[in-house]
Design an enzyme around this catalytic site. Sequence first.
Site, PDB file in Angstrom:
ATOM      1  N   CYS A   2       0.822  -1.202   0.000  1.00 51.93           N
ATOM      2  CA  CYS A   2       0.000   0.000   0.000  1.00 51.93           C
ATOM      3  C   CYS A   2       0.859   1.256   0.000  1.00 51.93           C
ATOM      4  O   CYS A   2       1.951   1.274   0.555  1.00 51.93           O
ATOM      5  CB  CYS A   2      -0.884   0.029   1.229  1.00 51.93           C
ATOM      6  SG  CYS A   2      -1.858  -1.447   1.427  1.00 51.93           S
ATOM      7  N   ARG A  27       5.129  -0.330  -6.209  1.00 52.54           N
ATOM      8  CA  ARG A  27       5.119  -1.110  -4.973  1.00 52.54           C
ATOM      9  C   ARG A  27       4.103  -2.249  -5.012  1.00 52.54           C
ATOM     10  O   ARG A  27       4.104  -3.106  -4.133  1.00 52.54           O
ATOM     11  CB  ARG A  27       4.805  -0.190  -3.793  1.00 52.54           C
ATOM     12  CG  ARG A  27       5.833   0.921  -3.632  1.00 52.54           C
ATOM     13  CD  ARG A  27       5.405   1.899  -2.583  1.00 52.54           C
ATOM     14  NE  ARG A  27       5.505   1.333  -1.269  1.00 52.54           N
ATOM     15  CZ  ARG A  27       6.535   1.491  -0.449  1.00 52.54           C
ATOM     16  NH1 ARG A  27       7.541   2.232  -0.823  1.00 52.54           N
ATOM     17  NH2 ARG A  27       6.560   0.938   0.732  1.00 52.54           N
ATOM     18  N   TRP A  73      -3.042  -2.760  -1.387  1.00 52.01           N
ATOM     19  CA  TRP A  73      -2.706  -4.165  -1.682  1.00 52.01           C
ATOM     20  C   TRP A  73      -3.476  -4.974  -0.650  1.00 52.01           C
ATOM     21  O   TRP A  73      -3.197  -4.891   0.549  1.00 52.01           O
ATOM     22  CB  TRP A  73      -1.196  -4.356  -1.553  1.00 52.01           C
ATOM     23  CG  TRP A  73      -0.697  -5.686  -2.043  1.00 52.01           C
ATOM     24  CD1 TRP A  73      -0.388  -6.029  -3.319  1.00 52.01           C
ATOM     25  CD2 TRP A  73      -0.420  -6.839  -1.239  1.00 52.01           C
ATOM     26  NE1 TRP A  73       0.072  -7.323  -3.355  1.00 52.01           N
ATOM     27  CE2 TRP A  73       0.054  -7.846  -2.094  1.00 52.01           C
ATOM     28  CE3 TRP A  73      -0.533  -7.120   0.129  1.00 52.01           C
ATOM     29  CZ2 TRP A  73       0.426  -9.109  -1.642  1.00 52.01           C
ATOM     30  CZ3 TRP A  73      -0.168  -8.383   0.571  1.00 52.01           C
ATOM     31  CH2 TRP A  73       0.300  -9.357  -0.313  1.00 52.01           C
ATOM     32  N   ASN A  99      -1.953   2.438   5.773  1.00 50.79           N
ATOM     33  CA  ASN A  99      -1.109   1.279   5.417  1.00 50.79           C
ATOM     34  C   ASN A  99      -0.851   0.485   6.686  1.00 50.79           C
ATOM     35  O   ASN A  99      -0.655   1.081   7.743  1.00 50.79           O
ATOM     36  CB  ASN A  99       0.260   1.725   4.906  1.00 50.79           C
ATOM     37  CG  ASN A  99       0.191   2.377   3.540  1.00 50.79           C
ATOM     38  OD1 ASN A  99      -0.859   2.401   2.915  1.00 50.79           O
ATOM     39  ND2 ASN A  99       1.325   2.908   3.096  1.00 50.79           N
ATOM     40  N   GLY A 100      -0.764  -0.824   6.568  1.00 48.14           N
ATOM     41  CA  GLY A 100      -0.436  -1.649   7.726  1.00 48.14           C
ATOM     42  C   GLY A 100      -1.590  -2.575   8.083  1.00 48.14           C
ATOM     43  O   GLY A 100      -2.546  -2.733   7.314  1.00 48.14           O
ATOM     44  N   GLU A 477      17.467 -18.157  -7.348  1.00 45.23           N
ATOM     45  CA  GLU A 477      17.133 -16.785  -7.722  1.00 45.23           C
ATOM     46  C   GLU A 477      16.586 -16.742  -9.155  1.00 45.23           C
ATOM     47  O   GLU A 477      15.621 -16.036  -9.447  1.00 45.23           O
ATOM     48  CB  GLU A 477      18.370 -15.894  -7.559  1.00 45.23           C
ATOM     49  CG  GLU A 477      18.211 -14.464  -8.020  1.00 45.23           C
ATOM     50  CD  GLU A 477      17.064 -13.698  -7.366  1.00 45.23           C
ATOM     51  OE1 GLU A 477      16.473 -14.177  -6.383  1.00 45.23           O
ATOM     52  OE2 GLU A 477      16.731 -12.612  -7.867  1.00 45.23           O
ATOM     53  N   LYS A 481      12.891 -15.327 -10.233  1.00 45.19           N
ATOM     54  CA  LYS A 481      12.677 -14.273 -11.239  1.00 45.19           C
ATOM     55  C   LYS A 481      11.664 -14.747 -12.266  1.00 45.19           C
ATOM     56  O   LYS A 481      10.749 -14.029 -12.616  1.00 45.19           O
ATOM     57  CB  LYS A 481      13.976 -13.913 -11.966  1.00 45.19           C
ATOM     58  CG  LYS A 481      14.989 -13.068 -11.242  1.00 45.19           C
ATOM     59  CD  LYS A 481      14.574 -11.661 -10.946  1.00 45.19           C
ATOM     60  CE  LYS A 481      13.835 -11.558  -9.669  1.00 45.19           C
ATOM     61  NZ  LYS A 481      14.508 -11.405  -8.444  1.00 45.19           N
ATOM     62  N   GLU A 484       8.000 -15.139 -10.818  1.00 48.12           N
ATOM     63  CA  GLU A 484       7.270 -13.942 -10.381  1.00 48.12           C
ATOM     64  C   GLU A 484       6.820 -13.063 -11.528  1.00 48.12           C
ATOM     65  O   GLU A 484       5.786 -12.400 -11.410  1.00 48.12           O
ATOM     66  CB  GLU A 484       8.053 -13.144  -9.337  1.00 48.12           C
ATOM     67  CG  GLU A 484       9.298 -12.481  -9.803  1.00 48.12           C
ATOM     68  CD  GLU A 484      10.070 -11.803  -8.675  1.00 48.12           C
ATOM     69  OE1 GLU A 484       9.452 -11.216  -7.782  1.00 48.12           O
ATOM     70  OE2 GLU A 484      11.312 -11.854  -8.697  1.00 48.12           O
ATOM     71  N   HIS A 500      16.275 -37.457  -6.382  1.00 42.47           N
ATOM     72  CA  HIS A 500      15.689 -38.016  -5.155  1.00 42.47           C
ATOM     73  C   HIS A 500      14.183 -37.775  -5.088  1.00 42.47           C
ATOM     74  O   HIS A 500      13.599 -37.777  -4.014  1.00 42.47           O
ATOM     75  CB  HIS A 500      16.402 -37.434  -3.928  1.00 42.47           C
ATOM     76  CG  HIS A 500      17.840 -37.850  -3.866  1.00 42.47           C
ATOM     77  ND1 HIS A 500      18.238 -39.144  -3.612  1.00 42.47           N
ATOM     78  CD2 HIS A 500      18.983 -37.158  -4.088  1.00 42.47           C
ATOM     79  CE1 HIS A 500      19.556 -39.222  -3.655  1.00 42.47           C
ATOM     80  NE2 HIS A 500      20.028 -38.027  -3.943  1.00 42.47           N
ATOM     81  N   LYS A 595       6.262  -4.455  -4.003  1.00 41.52           N
ATOM     82  CA  LYS A 595       7.704  -4.200  -3.983  1.00 41.52           C
ATOM     83  C   LYS A 595       8.236  -4.200  -2.564  1.00 41.52           C
ATOM     84  O   LYS A 595       9.296  -4.728  -2.285  1.00 41.52           O
ATOM     85  CB  LYS A 595       7.980  -2.846  -4.652  1.00 41.52           C
ATOM     86  CG  LYS A 595       9.446  -2.477  -4.722  1.00 41.52           C
ATOM     87  CD  LYS A 595      10.171  -3.385  -5.684  1.00 41.52           C
ATOM     88  CE  LYS A 595      11.663  -3.123  -5.735  1.00 41.52           C
ATOM     89  NZ  LYS A 595      12.376  -4.255  -6.348  1.00 41.52           N
TER      90      LYS A 595
HETATM   91  C1  F6R Z   1      11.794 -10.685  -5.722  1.00 41.11           C
HETATM   92  C2  F6R Z   1      11.770  -9.676  -4.687  1.00 41.11           C
HETATM   93  C3  F6R Z   1      11.383 -10.096  -3.316  1.00 41.11           C
HETATM   94  C4  F6R Z   1      12.170  -9.301  -2.270  1.00 41.11           C
HETATM   95  C5  F6R Z   1      11.627  -9.629  -0.862  1.00 41.11           C
HETATM   96  C6  F6R Z   1      12.430  -8.911   0.210  1.00 41.11           C
HETATM   97  O1  F6R Z   1      12.235 -10.165  -6.938  1.00 41.11           O
HETATM   98  O2  F6R Z   1      12.040  -8.521  -4.924  1.00 41.11           O
HETATM   99  O3  F6R Z   1      11.536 -11.465  -3.136  1.00 41.11           O
HETATM  100  O4  F6R Z   1      13.518  -9.635  -2.366  1.00 41.11           O
HETATM  101  O5  F6R Z   1      10.294  -9.226  -0.782  1.00 41.11           O
HETATM  102  O6  F6R Z   1      12.413  -7.544   0.032  1.00 41.11           O
HETATM  103  P1  F6R Z   1      13.510  -6.618   0.662  1.00 41.11           P
HETATM  104  O7  F6R Z   1      14.808  -6.928   0.020  1.00 41.11           O
HETATM  105  O8  F6R Z   1      13.046  -5.222   0.355  1.00 41.11           O
HETATM  106  O9  F6R Z   1      13.539  -6.903   2.127  1.00 41.11           O
END
Ligand code: F6R
Length: 600
Positions: A2, A27, A73, A99-100, A477, A481, A484, A500, A595
């Site tokens: 949010c 975000r 959100w 927010n929260g 990783e 990517k 997502e 396994h 984000k």
């Molecule tokens: C994936 C991504 C998330 C963040 C995770 C932690 O591309 O961006 O998995 O890495 O939400 O976020 P931060 O680094 O801001 O604590």
Amino acid sequence: MCGIVGYIGQQDTKELLLNGLEKLEYRGYDSAGIAMLNDSGLNLFKVKGRIARLREKVDMNVQATMGIGHTRWATHGVPSEDNAHPHQSASGRFTIVHNGVIENYQALKNEYLQDVSFGSQTDTEVIVQLIEKLSEEYDTTEQAFRKAMDMLKGSYAIALIDEKDNETLYVAKNKSPLLVGIGDGFNVVASDAMATLKVTDQYVEIQDKEVVLVKRDQVEIQKLDGTTVEREPYTAQIDVSDTEKGTYPHFMLKEIDEQPLVMRKIIKEYQNGDNELKLDSAIRDAMKACDRIYIIAAGTSYHAGLVGKQLIENIATIPVEVHVASEFSYNMPLLSEKPLFIFISQSGETADSRAVLVKVKELGHPALTITNVPGSTLSREADYTLHLYAGPEIAVASTKAYTAQIAVLAILAVDTAQAKGNNLDFDPMQELGIVASAMEALTDQKEAIEALARDYLSTTRNAFFIGRSTDYNVSMEGSLKLKEISYIQAEGFAGGELKHGTIALIEDGTPVIALSTQENVNYSIRGNVQEVVARGANAMVISMKGLEQDDDAFVLPQVHELLTPLVSVVPLQLLAYYAALHRDRDVDKPRNLAKSVTVE
Ligand code: F6R
């Protein structure tokens, strides 16, 4: 997650609110709304979906010089227009954005608001209804607002309009980020400075359990008991142009391309004039004094932490555990005698990590935050901070922050090793310079990677990434990517582990992307590739120069073997990007994701 933006001044507020919300789109959100107060009363516009829809809905004839806006959100209640913020009290006098998460919203509702009929399923509406109830008991809105804030349990960043007072925005925060921006004849409120950088770079930090009365030419910070607090503004160090896409079609592609620059910036910032490492001596002392490091992080930052473990253990010879933040609080391992906690977080706001930090501080252990946002909550609340210098990362999928995290962890490891007098055959700045050039060579080969994405990933339902040792960390990783932003079901696996159980999922044509950058496991990972090929997999090997074989799909420029994740991840980021494009996905704003994940 949010986002909040608010304005009180002399100018018409519509464009500022809509523009601010657009800056917060990155975000992640599913609905949005704005409320503006003028002489004829409150004007409220809300939509489910994108800000572009909100723009269409807002009556452009409404003129107002104060207002609040929100991107939501969904947590409590489905994404819908009813649940979108701003929310209003029963009489319509009070209007709020929040927010929260309010943990005691049900108890407050049962105890104080039984006679009120609610228009939404949100915890936020409880706050605004409570303020209206309290305003009947208290002389002023200010008192009712402070009392309400005192009754809330949980996290909140709040901006409130009282229809009877066109001179004040009522603002408060606890655990969720919120800033007040200072202008000339106006003031703004934002959950992220990005939203209001166009109009001011001067910000006042609000601390937990403070309320702020934001007027056109005055900002008064109070504690919940009403005593006032003086605090000087600081200058936000973000360049507005860093928050624009420029000629790029997507932020994600721009941010992938920025990685060599970020490496060079890190080299510059962490080196003094004599080419020696430049780190806070208190951090060095904390690293030397600990007997074990606990890295706490989420998502991509967790994956960077896994690489960090290998760097710190190999270079600084300190044992390291890496934990997913959301699991750690409930499942705390037995700690060593002298632990040091390292929080890795691009945003510095991740609620799961913050919950652990709060516990760690209660236990009295030292904490270091590695973040892209030095003034963020995790940075303020830890004892020490290391900055990533990656510049704003706008695309939801993290790219340049991941590589910056690994680079800073490498520097930290070397600095500690030097302080401990470890024998080192590794000049981190020289090696990172080689990495920067290798990254450039990779980002210049987009066409080749796009072709691979088309061949392997444009129609598949699932995909596997495999690797051994540090390549396993990077394969996780790579798969994150891909899933997502393309929504392809993807898994990152230790090459030896596939047989396994999971190898049962390999069928004709299943894409398997294998990394081979480490000499000591090159032979075994190639054996794993043969195992999946024998079962019909469409295998793609990405190898490091010196280890390549004839059929490899892509060969990476050679870098130091401890730093291979910094280059092997680049084609994986690009593969995900192009796979998402081929599937017509919203690359920068993937569905359901946010984000900065500010709820636990
Ligand atoms: C994936 C991504 C998330 C963040 C995770 C932690 O591309 O961006 O998995 O890495 O939400 O976020 P931060 O680094 O801001 O604590």
